[in-house]
Design a protein around this motif. Structure first.
Motif, short mmCIF file in Angstrom:
data_model
loop_
_atom_site.label_atom_id
_atom_site.label_comp_id
_atom_site.label_asym_id
_atom_site.label_seq_id
_atom_site.Cartn_x
_atom_site.Cartn_y
_atom_site.Cartn_z
N HIS A 110 33.48 64.48 48.79
CA HIS A 110 33.91 65.19 47.79
C HIS A 110 34.64 66.78 48.23
O HIS A 110 34.81 67.07 49.53
CB HIS A 110 32.56 66.15 46.80
CG HIS A 110 32.28 66.62 47.74
ND1 HIS A 110 32.05 68.21 48.26
CD2 HIS A 110 30.81 66.35 48.16
CE1 HIS A 110 31.20 68.88 48.86
NE2 HIS A 110 30.05 67.83 48.65
N PHE A 119 32.42 64.13 42.35
CA PHE A 119 33.12 63.25 42.45
C PHE A 119 32.87 61.96 41.82
O PHE A 119 34.20 61.71 41.95
CB PHE A 119 32.76 63.68 44.43
CG PHE A 119 34.56 62.45 45.32
CD1 PHE A 119 35.69 63.47 43.97
CD2 PHE A 119 34.06 61.90 46.04
CE1 PHE A 119 36.72 62.39 44.70
CE2 PHE A 119 35.10 61.76 46.72
CZ PHE A 119 36.41 62.22 46.70
N THR A 123 36.39 60.37 39.75
CA THR A 123 37.19 59.37 40.10
C THR A 123 36.90 57.79 39.74
O THR A 123 37.31 56.92 39.34
CB THR A 123 37.12 59.00 41.71
OG1 THR A 123 35.37 58.77 41.81
CG2 THR A 123 36.65 60.20 42.68
N LEU A 191 38.73 63.92 49.40
CA LEU A 191 39.71 64.89 48.56
C LEU A 191 39.59 65.94 49.09
O LEU A 191 38.57 66.67 49.19
CB LEU A 191 39.01 64.48 46.94
CG LEU A 191 39.95 65.11 46.85
CD1 LEU A 191 41.70 64.92 46.17
CD2 LEU A 191 39.78 65.58 45.05
N HIS A 215 42.76 61.49 50.19
CA HIS A 215 43.93 62.36 49.15
C HIS A 215 43.84 63.59 48.51
O HIS A 215 42.48 64.07 49.28
CB HIS A 215 42.66 61.52 47.85
CG HIS A 215 43.68 61.92 46.49
ND1 HIS A 215 44.82 62.94 46.07
CD2 HIS A 215 43.65 60.50 45.77
CE1 HIS A 215 45.41 62.67 45.04
NE2 HIS A 215 44.77 60.92 44.74
N TRP A 333 42.94 64.46 41.85
CA TRP A 333 42.49 62.22 42.53
C TRP A 333 43.63 61.85 41.39
O TRP A 333 42.58 62.71 40.41
CB TRP A 333 40.89 62.65 42.45
CG TRP A 333 41.02 60.97 42.41
CD1 TRP A 333 41.07 60.34 41.62
CD2 TRP A 333 40.53 60.43 43.70
NE1 TRP A 333 40.58 58.76 41.92
CE2 TRP A 333 40.01 58.97 44.05
CE3 TRP A 333 40.22 61.27 44.77
CZ2 TRP A 333 39.60 58.16 44.74
CZ3 TRP A 333 39.67 60.20 46.10
CH2 TRP A 333 39.80 59.10 45.39
N SER A 334 44.40 61.26 41.27
CA SER A 334 44.93 60.88 40.43
C SER A 334 44.62 59.68 40.01
O SER A 334 44.71 58.75 40.49
CB SER A 334 46.36 60.35 41.58
OG SER A 334 47.54 59.59 40.59
N GLY A 336 42.24 59.65 37.40
CA GLY A 336 41.01 60.11 37.24
C GLY A 336 41.05 60.13 36.08
O GLY A 336 40.97 60.73 35.15
N HIS A 343 40.46 66.47 39.59
CA HIS A 343 41.10 65.13 38.94
C HIS A 343 42.42 65.19 37.60
O HIS A 343 42.00 66.04 36.75
CB HIS A 343 39.78 64.29 38.80
CG HIS A 343 39.15 64.50 39.22
ND1 HIS A 343 37.87 65.44 39.91
CD2 HIS A 343 38.23 63.43 41.00
CE1 HIS A 343 37.04 64.89 40.60
NE2 HIS A 343 37.46 63.64 41.43
N ALA A 350 44.32 56.76 41.86
CA ALA A 350 43.99 56.14 42.97
C ALA A 350 42.50 55.43 43.84
O ALA A 350 42.73 54.99 43.88
CB ALA A 350 43.74 57.68 43.38
N SER A 351 41.89 55.46 42.64
CA SER A 351 41.31 54.48 43.01
C SER A 351 40.67 52.97 43.20
O SER A 351 40.54 52.37 44.53
CB SER A 351 39.64 54.61 42.47
OG SER A 351 38.79 55.81 41.88
#
Length: 370
Positions: A110, A119, A123, A191, A215, A333-334, A336, A343, A350-351
């Protein structure tokens, strides 16, 4: 002489004060505050009848019922070794349904002002883990270690960054053994501060980790203090890749390599986008490659909210390092859960991008360890 020294002192003090104010404005106060927090009193629990309904865009609370698998809570303490700094970290293991022996494993770190559960929810990596049979491990920085749960990537020494990196590697080894994961398919991602710490752990322990995902992370090797860390976040690398990473890798000729994917937001006001470009050069160098060997930038999902630009080193199917730049993304986070701080709903998932890159990588067995 006394007058000149006095002028220099107050000039330096003013610069530090400006850096501190900037850090607070950008939402990263933890870099400048290492004091242990006072233990907060837990408010009395409310009954369902008196609890206020959550707003539609409020951050969701962690609810184990939202996850198909099982959560396990663990504590890791570094072994007592003369000269080594002791570290104690909590970590959480997500065991998806019907996990098989020899499964792959991903360690997730995280960022500042996040918990491991923030996190995990933000995500949504667990959804992918359920489908892929992927074991997830979430180490958590302690509030005693850092007031805002920031990892000490900006202090790479035996009492801070290196000690935490070694503890995270120890957690990875212990979890892989406990759950009989494939030791050649242990990966690490993070991240922001967690991304830079993931890189520190992966490059320091290539005999444990097979590949790396970063990220919104800052470059390595340019910071030795909190103030250095802030400057690095805002401006990127101050050293060429060889000078920055040589102290960490030692002899690059003996380094087995570390495939990596980097994601960076084009509108990131906390970690400047230059960090993504500089990380591409650093990680290419660590893998014995030259960033100049990159292929042309590829536009993916153009004209949609999932649009991003990808640069691969080297070009072609043998990509070892990949940079994905999301033009409209901030420090988040893209793709998310946008209800969770740091996020964003927008951008590519992103995941999914990270797992697509990591899943085919395997660590080559090495007899040498650090």
């Amino acid at each position: 002489m006394r007058s000149k020294l006095s002028t220099l002192f107050f000039s330096t003090a003013r610069k530090v004060a400006r850096l501190q104010r900037t850090a607070w404005r950008l939402g990263m106060p933890g870099l400048f505050d290492e004091r242990a927090p006072q233990r907060a009193r837990r408010p009395p629990a409310k009954s369902p009848a008196t609890r206020k309904p959550a707003a539609a865009d409020a951050a969701p609370e962690f609810d184990a019922a939202d996850f198909a698998g099982v959560w396990k809570s663990r504590v890791y303490r570094t072994p007592a070794v003369p000269g080594a700094w002791p570290v104690r970290l909590s970590y959480f293991v997500y065991v998806p349904p019907k996990l098989r022996k020899g499964c792959p494993m991903l360690v997730m770190l995280h960022g500042c002002e996040q918990s491991a559960m923030d996190f995990a929810v933000g995500t949504r990596m667990h959804r992918l883990a359920d489908r892929e049979g992927l074991l997830l491990v979430y180490p958590q920085q302690s509030l005693r270690g850092q007031r805002h749960r920031c990892w000490h990537w900006y202090q790479p020494d035996a009492a801070h960054g290196y000690a935490e990196a070694d503890a995270i590697a120890g957690i990875a080894s212990a979890a892989a053994l406990d759950y009989r994961a494939d030791p050649t398919r242990v990966y690490i991602a993070g991240l922001s501060a967690g991304a830079s710490m993931a890189a520190l752990a992966a490059l320091r322990h290539p005999h444990i980790f097979a590949a790396l995902a970063m990220h919104s992370g800052a470059v390595l090797g340019s910071a030795r203090s909190a103030a250095d860390g802030l400057r690095t976040m805002r401006h990127g690398a101050s050293l060429p890749p060889d000078a920055a990473l040589a102290p960490l890798l030692g002899d690059r000729a003996g380094f087995p390599g570390m495939p990596a994917i980097i994601l960076q937001g084009g509108r990131d006001a906390v970690v400047d986008r230059r960090n993504g470009v500089h990380l591409l050069a650093q990680l290419a160098w660590a893998n014995g490659l030259d960033a100049d060997a990159a292929g042309p930038q590829q536009e993916e999902g153009e004209g949609t909210v999932r649009h991003y630009r990808r640069t691969d080193v080297p070009a072609g199917r043998g990509t070892v390092v990949s940079l994905c730049e999301v033009p409209e993304l901030g420090h988040a986070w893209s793709g998310g859960d946008g209800r969770v701080r740091f996020h964003a709903r927008q951008g590519p998932d992103a995941s999914r991008l990270i797992w697509r890159f990591l899943k085919t990588r395997r660590r080559v067995a090495q007899a040498e360890t650090r």
